[in-house]
Design an enzyme around this catalytic site. Structure first.
Site, PDB file in Angstrom:
ATOM      1  N   PHE A  92      16.658  20.555  25.356  1.00  0.00           N
ATOM      2  CA  PHE A  92      16.548  20.210  26.768  1.00  0.00           C
ATOM      3  C   PHE A  92      16.802  18.728  26.977  1.00  0.00           C
ATOM      4  O   PHE A  92      16.479  17.907  26.120  1.00  0.00           O
ATOM      5  CB  PHE A  92      15.122  20.494  27.277  1.00  0.00           C
ATOM      6  CG  PHE A  92      14.756  21.934  27.362  1.00  0.00           C
ATOM      7  CD1 PHE A  92      14.870  22.625  28.552  1.00  0.00           C
ATOM      8  CD2 PHE A  92      14.264  22.602  26.245  1.00  0.00           C
ATOM      9  CE1 PHE A  92      14.517  23.963  28.637  1.00  0.00           C
ATOM     10  CE2 PHE A  92      13.899  23.929  26.315  1.00  0.00           C
ATOM     11  CZ  PHE A  92      14.022  24.619  27.516  1.00  0.00           C
ATOM     12  N   ASP A  93      17.321  18.389  28.150  1.00  0.00           N
ATOM     13  CA  ASP A  93      17.243  17.028  28.656  1.00  0.00           C
ATOM     14  C   ASP A  93      15.878  16.962  29.340  1.00  0.00           C
ATOM     15  O   ASP A  93      15.266  17.999  29.617  1.00  0.00           O
ATOM     16  CB  ASP A  93      18.385  16.769  29.646  1.00  0.00           C
ATOM     17  CG  ASP A  93      18.408  15.345  30.171  1.00  0.00           C
ATOM     18  OD1 ASP A  93      17.863  14.443  29.506  1.00  0.00           O
ATOM     19  OD2 ASP A  93      18.964  15.122  31.249  1.00  0.00           O
ATOM     20  N   ALA A  94      15.386  15.779  29.626  1.00  0.00           N
ATOM     21  CA  ALA A  94      14.073  15.655  30.259  1.00  0.00           C
ATOM     22  C   ALA A  94      14.186  15.561  31.785  1.00  0.00           C
ATOM     23  O   ALA A  94      13.640  16.384  32.516  1.00  0.00           O
ATOM     24  CB  ALA A  94      13.320  14.454  29.706  1.00  0.00           C
TER      25      ALA A  94
END
Length: 150
Positions: free
Chosen positions: A8-10
């Protein structure tokens, strides 16, 4: 489950990212009403600094401090301290995106390994992971600024 790993990206994947709200929150602590025109002026500087940072022309520290030069002069507070206050304010207003908690807990329950890869700043991302309870679900967490993972 089909996937063994999901990365995931944040920001804007797990966490809502609202610079304007963070800046309003930070400046309110200095009794300053931070308005849209102030934000627009900030963004002119900030967006170019992010481009320079992503192109490797400036460091993370230079980005974080240069974006507050105008306000540093106005408030007689160092750019480094203003950046710290901003990241603290962004952590204070942190909210997960709708469905993020349910998704992460579902994937975890199904033994999916999850990691985060982000260009966000370590100070902010670490606090967000702790405050949202996401920290135990993600390993590795790779933060470009830190050039390390945990």
């Amino acid at each position: 489950m089909k996937y063994q790993w999901i990365l995931f990206d944040a920001d804007e994947t797990l966490f809502h990212f609202d610079n304007f709200a963070g800046l309003k929150h930070m400046f309110a602590q200095h009794s300053i009403s931070f308005e849209q025109s102030d934000f627009d002026e900030y963004q002119v500087v900030n967006k170019q600094l992010w481009v320079d940072y992503q192109n490797g022309q400036i460091s993370a520290e230079q980005l974080q401090t240069r974006r507050f030069t105008r306000w540093s002069e106005r408030l007689a507070i160092s750019t480094k301290e203003l950046n710290k206050q901003f990241l603290d304010a962004m952590a204070d207003i942190c909210k997960t995106l709708p469905g993020a908690v349910e998704l992460v807990t579902h994937l975890h329950a199904n033994k999916v390994k999850m990691g985060i890869i982000t260009n966000g700043f370590a100070q902010l991302q670490t606090v967000r992971l702790e405050r949202t309870g996401f920290q135990p679900y993600f390993s590795p967490v790779v933060i470009s600024e830190a050039r390390w993972c945990c």
